[in-house]
Scaffold this motif. Structure first.
Motif, PDB file in Angstrom:
ATOM      1  N   PHE A  17       0.613  -1.235   0.074  1.00 42.86           N
ATOM      2  CA  PHE A  17       0.014   0.187  -0.085  1.00 42.86           C
ATOM      3  C   PHE A  17       0.839   1.265   0.108  1.00 42.86           C
ATOM      4  CE2 PHE A  17      -2.825  -3.437   1.771  1.00 42.86           C
ATOM      5  CZ  PHE A  17      -3.710  -3.378   0.970  1.00 42.86           C
ATOM      6  N   GLN A  18       2.006   1.035   0.371  1.00 45.84           N
ATOM      7  CA  GLN A  18       2.781   2.480   0.406  1.00 45.84           C
ATOM      8  C   GLN A  18       3.642   2.295  -1.042  1.00 45.84           C
ATOM      9  OE1 GLN A  18       5.669   0.707   3.491  1.00 45.84           O
ATOM     10  NE2 GLN A  18       5.013   2.419   4.891  1.00 45.84           N
ATOM     11  N   LEU A  19       3.552   1.307  -1.541  1.00 48.03           N
ATOM     12  CA  LEU A  19       4.223   1.501  -2.962  1.00 48.03           C
ATOM     13  C   LEU A  19       3.105   1.788  -4.129  1.00 48.03           C
ATOM     14  CD1 LEU A  19       6.471  -1.801  -2.842  1.00 48.03           C
ATOM     15  CD2 LEU A  19       6.951   0.725  -3.239  1.00 48.03           C
ATOM     16  N   PHE A  20       1.790   1.696  -3.782  1.00 52.96           N
ATOM     17  CA  PHE A  20       0.930   1.976  -4.621  1.00 52.96           C
ATOM     18  C   PHE A  20       0.967   3.295  -5.618  1.00 52.96           C
ATOM     19  CE2 PHE A  20      -3.302   3.836  -5.798  1.00 52.96           C
ATOM     20  CZ  PHE A  20      -3.862   2.652  -6.384  1.00 52.96           C
ATOM     21  N   PRO A  21       1.405   4.338  -4.851  1.00 52.67           N
ATOM     22  CA  PRO A  21       1.542   5.664  -5.599  1.00 52.67           C
ATOM     23  C   PRO A  21       2.720   5.381  -6.837  1.00 52.67           C
ATOM     24  CG  PRO A  21       1.433   6.072  -3.518  1.00 52.67           C
ATOM     25  CD  PRO A  21       1.250   4.813  -3.449  1.00 52.67           C
ATOM     26  N   ALA A  22       3.704   4.706  -6.469  1.00 56.97           N
ATOM     27  CA  ALA A  22       4.907   4.486  -7.057  1.00 56.97           C
ATOM     28  C   ALA A  22       4.398   3.709  -8.166  1.00 56.97           C
ATOM     29  CB  ALA A  22       5.793   3.826  -6.241  1.00 56.97           C
ATOM     30  N   MET A  23       3.602   2.467  -8.168  1.00 60.65           N
ATOM     31  CA  MET A  23       3.005   1.746  -9.278  1.00 60.65           C
ATOM     32  C   MET A  23       2.145   2.760 -10.258  1.00 60.65           C
ATOM     33  SD  MET A  23       4.164  -1.159  -8.813  1.00 60.65           S
ATOM     34  CE  MET A  23       5.759  -0.484  -8.144  1.00 60.65           C
ATOM     35  N   CYS A  24       1.272   3.642  -9.610  1.00 63.69           N
ATOM     36  CA  CYS A  24       0.251   4.617 -10.441  1.00 63.69           C
ATOM     37  C   CYS A  24       1.327   5.346 -11.409  1.00 63.69           C
ATOM     38  CB  CYS A  24      -0.443   5.100  -9.746  1.00 63.69           C
ATOM     39  SG  CYS A  24      -1.903   4.137  -8.896  1.00 63.69           S
ATOM     40  N   LEU A  25       2.272   5.960 -10.741  1.00 66.26           N
ATOM     41  CA  LEU A  25       3.252   7.053 -11.384  1.00 66.26           C
ATOM     42  C   LEU A  25       4.015   6.137 -12.440  1.00 66.26           C
ATOM     43  CD1 LEU A  25       4.269   9.750 -11.553  1.00 66.26           C
ATOM     44  CD2 LEU A  25       5.934   9.220 -10.068  1.00 66.26           C
ATOM     45  N   SER A  26       4.539   5.259 -12.102  1.00 64.16           N
ATOM     46  CA  SER A  26       5.231   4.548 -13.253  1.00 64.16           C
ATOM     47  C   SER A  26       4.504   4.150 -14.313  1.00 64.16           C
ATOM     48  CB  SER A  26       6.067   3.181 -12.355  1.00 64.16           C
ATOM     49  OG  SER A  26       5.218   2.177 -12.164  1.00 64.16           O
ATOM     50  N   ALA A  27       3.156   3.807 -13.932  1.00 64.09           N
ATOM     51  CA  ALA A  27       2.385   3.157 -15.032  1.00 64.09           C
ATOM     52  C   ALA A  27       2.042   4.436 -16.118  1.00 64.09           C
ATOM     53  CB  ALA A  27       0.951   2.767 -14.564  1.00 64.09           C
ATOM     54  N   GLY A  28       1.741   5.679 -15.232  1.00 63.80           N
ATOM     55  CA  GLY A  28       1.518   6.537 -16.355  1.00 63.80           C
ATOM     56  C   GLY A  28       2.566   7.122 -17.024  1.00 63.80           C
ATOM     57  N   LEU A  29       3.882   6.951 -16.493  1.00 61.98           N
ATOM     58  CA  LEU A  29       5.180   7.348 -17.162  1.00 61.98           C
ATOM     59  C   LEU A  29       5.479   6.447 -18.248  1.00 61.98           C
ATOM     60  CD1 LEU A  29       7.228   8.673 -14.287  1.00 61.98           C
ATOM     61  CD2 LEU A  29       6.297   9.907 -15.899  1.00 61.98           C
ATOM     62  N   ARG A  30       4.955   5.096 -18.069  1.00 62.02           N
ATOM     63  CA  ARG A  30       5.320   4.057 -19.003  1.00 62.02           C
ATOM     64  C   ARG A  30       4.302   4.364 -20.303  1.00 62.02           C
ATOM     65  NH1 ARG A  30       4.405  -0.229 -15.452  1.00 62.02           N
ATOM     66  NH2 ARG A  30       2.650  -0.717 -16.546  1.00 62.02           N
ATOM     67  N   LYS A  31       3.365   4.881 -20.088  1.00 60.51           N
ATOM     68  CA  LYS A  31       2.262   5.394 -21.102  1.00 60.51           C
ATOM     69  C   LYS A  31       2.913   6.574 -21.971  1.00 60.51           C
ATOM     70  CE  LYS A  31      -0.724   2.392 -19.821  1.00 60.51           C
ATOM     71  NZ  LYS A  31      -0.494   0.987 -20.119  1.00 60.51           N
ATOM     72  N   VAL A  32       3.418   7.221 -21.407  1.00 60.91           N
ATOM     73  CA  VAL A  32       3.814   8.610 -22.152  1.00 60.91           C
ATOM     74  C   VAL A  32       5.452   8.794 -22.577  1.00 60.91           C
ATOM     75  CG1 VAL A  32       1.959   9.880 -21.073  1.00 60.91           C
ATOM     76  CG2 VAL A  32       4.371  10.168 -19.974  1.00 60.91           C
ATOM     77  N   LEU A  33       6.125   8.140 -21.808  1.00 64.11           N
ATOM     78  CA  LEU A  33       7.613   8.112 -22.224  1.00 64.11           C
ATOM     79  C   LEU A  33       7.928   7.396 -23.336  1.00 64.11           C
ATOM     80  CD1 LEU A  33       9.381   8.581 -18.625  1.00 64.11           C
ATOM     81  CD2 LEU A  33       8.873  10.294 -20.311  1.00 64.11           C
ATOM     82  N   PRO A  34       8.682   7.621 -24.026  1.00 64.43           N
ATOM     83  CA  PRO A  34       9.009   6.844 -25.189  1.00 64.43           C
ATOM     84  C   PRO A  34      10.085   5.641 -24.969  1.00 64.43           C
ATOM     85  CG  PRO A  34      10.104   8.935 -25.654  1.00 64.43           C
ATOM     86  CD  PRO A  34       9.399   8.962 -24.356  1.00 64.43           C
ATOM     87  N   ALA A  35      10.266   4.837 -25.831  1.00 66.29           N
ATOM     88  CA  ALA A  35      11.390   3.731 -25.986  1.00 66.29           C
ATOM     89  C   ALA A  35      11.503   3.152 -24.295  1.00 66.29           C
ATOM     90  CB  ALA A  35      12.732   4.456 -26.353  1.00 66.29           C
ATOM     91  N   TRP A  36      10.516   2.706 -23.790  1.00 64.31           N
ATOM     92  CA  TRP A  36      10.624   2.037 -22.501  1.00 64.31           C
ATOM     93  C   TRP A  36      11.191   2.906 -21.403  1.00 64.31           C
ATOM     94  CZ3 TRP A  36       7.670  -2.343 -22.100  1.00 64.31           C
ATOM     95  CH2 TRP A  36       7.256  -2.897 -23.194  1.00 64.31           C
ATOM     96  N   LEU A  37      11.528   4.138 -21.598  1.00 63.10           N
ATOM     97  CA  LEU A  37      12.004   4.815 -20.293  1.00 63.10           C
ATOM     98  C   LEU A  37      10.871   4.936 -19.356  1.00 63.10           C
ATOM     99  CD1 LEU A  37      13.243   8.150 -22.460  1.00 63.10           C
ATOM    100  CD2 LEU A  37      14.452   6.268 -21.347  1.00 63.10           C
ATOM    101  N   GLY A  38       9.791   4.706 -19.611  1.00 60.04           N
ATOM    102  CA  GLY A  38       8.952   4.464 -18.403  1.00 60.04           C
ATOM    103  C   GLY A  38       9.138   3.274 -17.552  1.00 60.04           C
ATOM    104  N   GLU A  39       9.689   2.093 -17.968  1.00 61.11           N
ATOM    105  CA  GLU A  39      10.323   0.943 -17.130  1.00 61.11           C
ATOM    106  C   GLU A  39      11.446   1.357 -16.178  1.00 61.11           C
ATOM    107  OE1 GLU A  39       8.811  -1.692 -16.682  1.00 61.11           O
ATOM    108  OE2 GLU A  39       7.617  -1.891 -18.613  1.00 61.11           O
ATOM    109  N   ALA A  40      12.274   2.342 -16.698  1.00 64.33           N
ATOM    110  CA  ALA A  40      13.475   2.927 -16.004  1.00 64.33           C
ATOM    111  C   ALA A  40      12.941   3.743 -14.893  1.00 64.33           C
ATOM    112  CB  ALA A  40      14.418   3.635 -16.782  1.00 64.33           C
ATOM    113  N   ALA A  41      11.628   4.484 -15.193  1.00 62.82           N
ATOM    114  CA  ALA A  41      11.087   5.314 -14.377  1.00 62.82           C
ATOM    115  C   ALA A  41      10.834   4.584 -12.786  1.00 62.82           C
ATOM    116  CB  ALA A  41       9.820   5.823 -14.771  1.00 62.82           C
ATOM    117  N   LEU A  42      10.387   3.244 -12.912  1.00 66.10           N
ATOM    118  CA  LEU A  42       9.976   2.366 -11.685  1.00 66.10           C
ATOM    119  C   LEU A  42      11.346   2.287 -10.865  1.00 66.10           C
ATOM    120  CD1 LEU A  42       8.095   1.021  -9.712  1.00 66.10           C
ATOM    121  CD2 LEU A  42       8.701  -1.109 -11.187  1.00 66.10           C
ATOM    122  N   ILE A  43      12.365   2.117 -11.617  1.00 60.89           N
ATOM    123  CA  ILE A  43      13.549   2.010 -10.843  1.00 60.89           C
ATOM    124  C   ILE A  43      14.126   3.141 -10.180  1.00 60.89           C
ATOM    125  CG2 ILE A  43      16.105   1.488 -11.175  1.00 60.89           C
ATOM    126  CD1 ILE A  43      15.178  -0.204 -13.642  1.00 60.89           C
TER     127      ILE A  43
END
Length: 123
Positions: free
Chosen positions: A59-85
């Motif tokens: 539940f503490q990680l929930f905001p991070a998952m939502c943010l990384s999912a959003g970034l995965r949708k808008v950042l090109p070339a799989w940079l959204g995956e790096a956003a989670l890291i």
């Protein structure tokens, strides 16, 4: 490329037809899809918490998952995956190597679930 495609779509948009479509939507389906999205992100957060094997709860990680999912949708070339890291490193003090390993493990789990789903349908 995504910005160019979006600009093209917006330039071709017929505003009256778009607004009529929005007016005629059954918003119960939208609410149901939003609920499913929340369940999915909660499951991802719990999975990441288990992979972290630390005191950070899902539940503490929930905001991070939502943010990384959003970034995965808008950042090109799989940079959204790096956003989670990066999010795990910046806000949850997870080492970059551990974050990378967690992401790789999560993607392998996703692939296994997909394979089982496909095999289950084929059988």
């Amino acid at each position: 490329m995504s910005a160019g495609l979006m600009a093209f779509v917006v330039s071709q948009l017929q505003v009256d037809a778009f607004l009529a479509t929005l007016k005629n939507l059954d918003w119960r389906w939208i609410a149901a899809m939003f609920g499913m999205y929340l369940i999915y992100q909660t499951a991802r957060a719990l999975r990441t918490s288990l992979l972290l094997d630390s005191e950070v709860s899902g539940f503490q990680l929930f905001p991070a998952m939502c943010l990384s999912a959003g970034l995965r949708k808008v950042l090109p070339a799989w940079l959204g995956e790096a956003a989670l890291i990066t999010i795990l490193w910046r806000f949850y003090a997870v080492r970059l190597t551990q974050g990378t390993a967690i992401l790789m493990a999560a993607r392998m789990i996703d692939l296994a679930i997909l394979a089982v789903s496909i095999l289950g349908v084929a059988i």
